[in-house]
Every structure is written in C-alpha cells, then in structure tokens.
Design a protein around this motif. Sequence first.
Motif, PDB file in Angstrom:
ATOM      1  N   ALA A  24       0.785  -0.931  -0.097  1.00 24.40           N
ATOM      2  CA  ALA A  24      -0.094  -0.113   0.068  1.00 24.40           C
ATOM      3  C   ALA A  24       0.850   1.380  -0.084  1.00 24.40           C
ATOM      4  CB  ALA A  24      -0.922   0.053   1.311  1.00 24.40           C
ATOM      5  N   LEU A  25       1.931   1.155   0.847  1.00 30.15           N
ATOM      6  CA  LEU A  25       2.781   2.271   0.870  1.00 30.15           C
ATOM      7  C   LEU A  25       3.542   2.681  -0.544  1.00 30.15           C
ATOM      8  CD1 LEU A  25       3.804   4.571   2.689  1.00 30.15           C
ATOM      9  CD2 LEU A  25       5.632   2.864   3.552  1.00 30.15           C
ATOM     10  N   THR A  26       3.873   1.509  -1.049  1.00 32.38           N
ATOM     11  CA  THR A  26       4.715   1.484  -2.329  1.00 32.38           C
ATOM     12  C   THR A  26       3.725   2.127  -3.497  1.00 32.38           C
ATOM     13  OG1 THR A  26       5.975  -0.360  -1.788  1.00 32.38           O
ATOM     14  CG2 THR A  26       5.766   0.273  -3.954  1.00 32.38           C
ATOM     15  N   ALA A  27       2.447   1.615  -3.454  1.00 29.82           N
ATOM     16  CA  ALA A  27       1.613   2.157  -4.450  1.00 29.82           C
ATOM     17  C   ALA A  27       1.347   3.634  -4.435  1.00 29.82           C
ATOM     18  CB  ALA A  27       0.289   1.288  -4.288  1.00 29.82           C
ATOM     19  N   ALA A  28       1.101   4.293  -3.031  1.00 27.46           N
ATOM     20  CA  ALA A  28       0.892   5.680  -3.062  1.00 27.46           C
ATOM     21  C   ALA A  28       2.092   6.463  -3.479  1.00 27.46           C
ATOM     22  CB  ALA A  28       0.697   5.910  -1.375  1.00 27.46           C
ATOM     23  N   VAL A  29       3.442   5.979  -3.181  1.00 27.97           N
ATOM     24  CA  VAL A  29       4.701   6.670  -3.540  1.00 27.97           C
ATOM     25  C   VAL A  29       4.909   6.800  -5.007  1.00 27.97           C
ATOM     26  CG1 VAL A  29       7.066   6.524  -3.373  1.00 27.97           C
ATOM     27  CG2 VAL A  29       5.794   6.174  -1.199  1.00 27.97           C
ATOM     28  N   LEU A  30       4.631   5.531  -5.737  1.00 29.61           N
ATOM     29  CA  LEU A  30       4.353   5.332  -7.192  1.00 29.61           C
ATOM     30  C   LEU A  30       3.878   6.241  -7.692  1.00 29.61           C
ATOM     31  CD1 LEU A  30       5.057   1.639  -7.608  1.00 29.61           C
ATOM     32  CD2 LEU A  30       6.801   3.352  -7.856  1.00 29.61           C
ATOM     33  N   PHE A 301      -1.545  11.691  -1.212  1.00 26.68           N
ATOM     34  CA  PHE A 301      -0.707  12.195   0.023  1.00 26.68           C
ATOM     35  C   PHE A 301      -1.442  11.625   1.292  1.00 26.68           C
ATOM     36  CE2 PHE A 301       1.494  15.357  -2.510  1.00 26.68           C
ATOM     37  CZ  PHE A 301       2.911  14.972  -2.141  1.00 26.68           C
ATOM     38  N   LEU A 302      -2.761  11.773   1.478  1.00 29.58           N
ATOM     39  CA  LEU A 302      -3.536  11.165   2.514  1.00 29.58           C
ATOM     40  C   LEU A 302      -3.473   9.752   2.542  1.00 29.58           C
ATOM     41  CD1 LEU A 302      -6.817  13.316   2.032  1.00 29.58           C
ATOM     42  CD2 LEU A 302      -5.034  13.550   3.791  1.00 29.58           C
ATOM     43  N   PHE A 303      -3.437   9.027   1.536  1.00 25.39           N
ATOM     44  CA  PHE A 303      -3.268   7.477   1.574  1.00 25.39           C
ATOM     45  C   PHE A 303      -1.989   7.065   2.077  1.00 25.39           C
ATOM     46  CE2 PHE A 303      -2.403   3.285  -0.215  1.00 25.39           C
ATOM     47  CZ  PHE A 303      -3.490   2.478   0.659  1.00 25.39           C
ATOM     48  N   LEU A 304      -0.748   8.131   1.912  1.00 28.45           N
ATOM     49  CA  LEU A 304       0.599   7.726   2.232  1.00 28.45           C
ATOM     50  C   LEU A 304       0.462   8.209   3.737  1.00 28.45           C
ATOM     51  CD1 LEU A 304       3.571   7.293   1.889  1.00 28.45           C
ATOM     52  CD2 LEU A 304       3.571   9.853   1.176  1.00 28.45           C
ATOM     53  N   ILE A 305      -0.001   9.183   4.139  1.00 30.82           N
ATOM     54  CA  ILE A 305      -0.077   9.312   5.461  1.00 30.82           C
ATOM     55  C   ILE A 305      -0.803   8.580   6.251  1.00 30.82           C
ATOM     56  CG2 ILE A 305      -0.923  11.199   7.203  1.00 30.82           C
ATOM     57  CD1 ILE A 305      -0.186  13.341   4.725  1.00 30.82           C
ATOM     58  N   PHE A 306      -1.962   8.000   5.953  1.00 31.94           N
ATOM     59  CA  PHE A 306      -2.714   6.933   6.653  1.00 31.94           C
ATOM     60  C   PHE A 306      -1.990   5.870   6.732  1.00 31.94           C
ATOM     61  CE2 PHE A 306      -5.713   3.299   6.289  1.00 31.94           C
ATOM     62  CZ  PHE A 306      -6.244   3.411   7.418  1.00 31.94           C
ATOM     63  N   ARG A 307      -1.495   5.326   5.671  1.00 30.68           N
ATOM     64  CA  ARG A 307      -0.490   4.041   5.554  1.00 30.68           C
ATOM     65  C   ARG A 307       0.504   4.186   6.863  1.00 30.68           C
ATOM     66  NH1 ARG A 307      -1.206  -0.665   6.783  1.00 30.68           N
ATOM     67  NH2 ARG A 307       0.686  -2.258   6.309  1.00 30.68           N
ATOM     68  N   THR A 328       6.009   9.961   9.011  1.00 29.36           N
ATOM     69  CA  THR A 328       4.750  10.285   8.514  1.00 29.36           C
ATOM     70  C   THR A 328       4.392  11.614   8.345  1.00 29.36           C
ATOM     71  OG1 THR A 328       3.926   7.990   9.022  1.00 29.36           O
ATOM     72  CG2 THR A 328       2.311   9.514   8.460  1.00 29.36           C
ATOM     73  N   LEU A 329       4.549  12.164   9.672  1.00 32.36           N
ATOM     74  CA  LEU A 329       4.320  13.757   9.698  1.00 32.36           C
ATOM     75  C   LEU A 329       5.299  14.585   8.901  1.00 32.36           C
ATOM     76  CD1 LEU A 329       2.913  14.033  13.406  1.00 32.36           C
ATOM     77  CD2 LEU A 329       1.530  13.552  11.195  1.00 32.36           C
ATOM     78  N   ILE A 330       6.436  14.097   8.857  1.00 34.45           N
ATOM     79  CA  ILE A 330       7.536  14.967   7.883  1.00 34.45           C
ATOM     80  C   ILE A 330       6.764  14.956   6.332  1.00 34.45           C
ATOM     81  CG2 ILE A 330       9.495  14.858   6.837  1.00 34.45           C
ATOM     82  CD1 ILE A 330      10.784  13.476   9.179  1.00 34.45           C
TER      83      ILE A 330
END
Length: 385
Positions: A24-30, A301-307, A328-330
């Motif tokens: 999930a984190l990888t998908a958000a960053v990609l 970005f929201l999904f990245l932060i949530f994950r 995450t907060l960075i």
Amino acid sequence: MKVTFERPSLWQRLKPVLFGFDPALTAAVLLLCGAGLLIMYSAGYDHGSRFADHARNMLVAAGVVFVVAQVPPHKIMRVAVPLYVVGVALLLGVEFFGITRKGATRWLHVGVTVIQPSEIMKIALPLMLAWWFQRREGQLRVPDFLVAAVILAVPVGLILRQPDLGTSLLVLAAGLAVIFFAGLSWKLVIPVLAAGAIGIVALVSLEERLCAPGVDLKVLHEYQRQRVCTLLDPTKDPLGKGFHIIQGTIAIGSGGLTGKGFMNGTQTHLEFIPERTTDFIFAAYAEEFGLVGNLVLILGFLFLIFRGLMIASEAPTLFARLMAGAVTLIFFTYAFVNMGMVSGILPVVGVPLPFISYGGTAMVTLGLGLGILMSIARSKRFMPS
C-alpha cells in the motif's frame, strides 16, 4: 538421534528482500512519483536536463529506500546518537565557516563538495528523540521531556540563525511529532495551540502597524516580516514580494475543474510562475490538471499518511512507533506547507512538494525517511510468529 535442519532455499532467502516492501505504501509513493515525472516533463522541458535529473534523483532515492529498508529498526537506532552529534557539529561548522548565498549562511564546504547540514537534521533529530524515549520507556517523567526539549532546541536554534525559517519549521515539526507520540500531555499541547491561534489573530489585526515602512521587530528578521506582510496582502507589492503568491493563485484558479491539459498551461509556459519546477510546481500541476488532478494528488498524500500512521500503530517497539509516526508527519508537513504557501494561505518559506518538486538533497532525504518507514513495516511483516 541426529537432528537435521533444512537449509532455506535461495528463493526463501531472497523473498523478504524483493517482496518485503509494504504494497500500500509503495503504491502511494509510485502514484506521487508518476505525477512528479509527468508535471516535471511539462514544467521543465525547456530547463535543459531538469527532467532527466529529476528522474535520476528518483532512482538514487529509490536505491536509498531499498538499502535502508533491509536494515532492521534496532540497527537503525544504533546510528541515532552519532548521526545527531555529527549533524550538530556540522551546523556549528556552518555557524563559523559556512558559505553565504543570497544573504543566508546555510552551506558548508566539506572536502570536494558543498553540503547543507540542516537537511541531515530532518532525519537525525527524530532519530535521536526516538532513541531517547526508547531508553526511558516505562519511566518517563517531566525531566525526560525537558531533556527532549533541549535536544530539539539546539539544532532548531542553529538553523534559525542561518537564517532558514522553512527548514527550521520542518525540523521542529519532526521533533515535536516524536515528543507528542511519546506521550506529551494534551494539557501542555492545547495551551500552545491556543497561543498560536491568538498570535495569528494578532498578526491579522496589527497588519498596518506590522507592515508599516521602517518597522523593526526584534523577534523577526526583516525577510521574515516581509513574508508575513506579503501573506496578509500580496497586492501591496504585486511585482515584487507578492508576485509569487499572486501568480500561483492565478495558475491554480485558471486550471478550473479539469485543467488546461498536459503541456498547455499558459501561466507555466509563459514563465509567469516563478520556481515552477521547485517550490511552486504545485501551481503548474494545478493549472494543467485542474481540481480533479489536485484531488488525485491530495488523495495520494492522504493515503500515504494514513498508511504511515497504520505502520506506526503496528510497530513492535517504542522506537519504531515514534520514528514511523515522525517520518509520516514529515511527509504531511512538507505537503501541507508547500500546498499552503502556493495557495496563499501560508507564508512562502521554500519547502518542496514530496516526490514532485525538483531537488536532489530533498529527494534523498525523503528516500531515507521512506526507507526507515519501509524497514519498520518489514519488521512487523516478517516477525517470527
């Protein structure tokens, strides 16, 4: 009776390395990196090799992520104190031997290259604070939080002296995130938030006195006062200090619902947007992809932060939880401050948009943080049951 142990196959040994990244984190960053490459091609096509350099920076950051993700969190914790000490020493080096550019002393010549030591503290400070609270786990008292405040204040104070308001805010936010997640009482947090709200109201109500010619405020540098005044009313200097904010908001508004289309942004390609590949790249993106594109980017970005927060909540140790929450907060602070300043709701402080803006140092720093987050996620995923 002879006991034999079956040796793991090569595939079993390589599987955690190749497929151990949080999907999930990888998908958000990609998603964010794809958007970054797309808008960089459009905004930077006439900037020489900027698109190619941006892609190269992403590959370097990806290498950093891959390497750091293989290191278990308890081994990352071992470098917390040395990295913090080196970072503070380099900041002191900037204080006495730094290189001055455009009125700011932020760089240091080390060997054959020039570095910006404040970038190191974006990761070194939360690492140090997480290490400190891990050592004091189960016996936290008020003096422990006072020590943490000193650990936080030293680098932030040195960065403010350069002066570098944007980086100092990012470092401060990263440190405060660790202190908050460590268990800081809301009784102490709420008064600070209330004081901040009162300060904002006071700035707005005292705009005329604050921004009057010749005013000398002891608590703010002149360039900081000008940034606040420009935020309150950018139209007072539309061709000078207010030009960035005005053109950024025009570009965002002209994008409409679906945008003007890829490579068709007039504000962007007629060069009305200053720093359109770095700090103000969000304005170029909004002009070409409109509100729909903005929502996709914000959801990414929201999904990245949530994950990231989910990884923090599931982390096996206090150090891992604090570090995951801080990283995450960075990401949140970077995105919020950048979009806020481009939209005209925050002062212009020179903060890049994660994975979108051009910049090698920031990209590698974000890659280091992402690698730590991946390492923490892997430590939970591959923990023996």
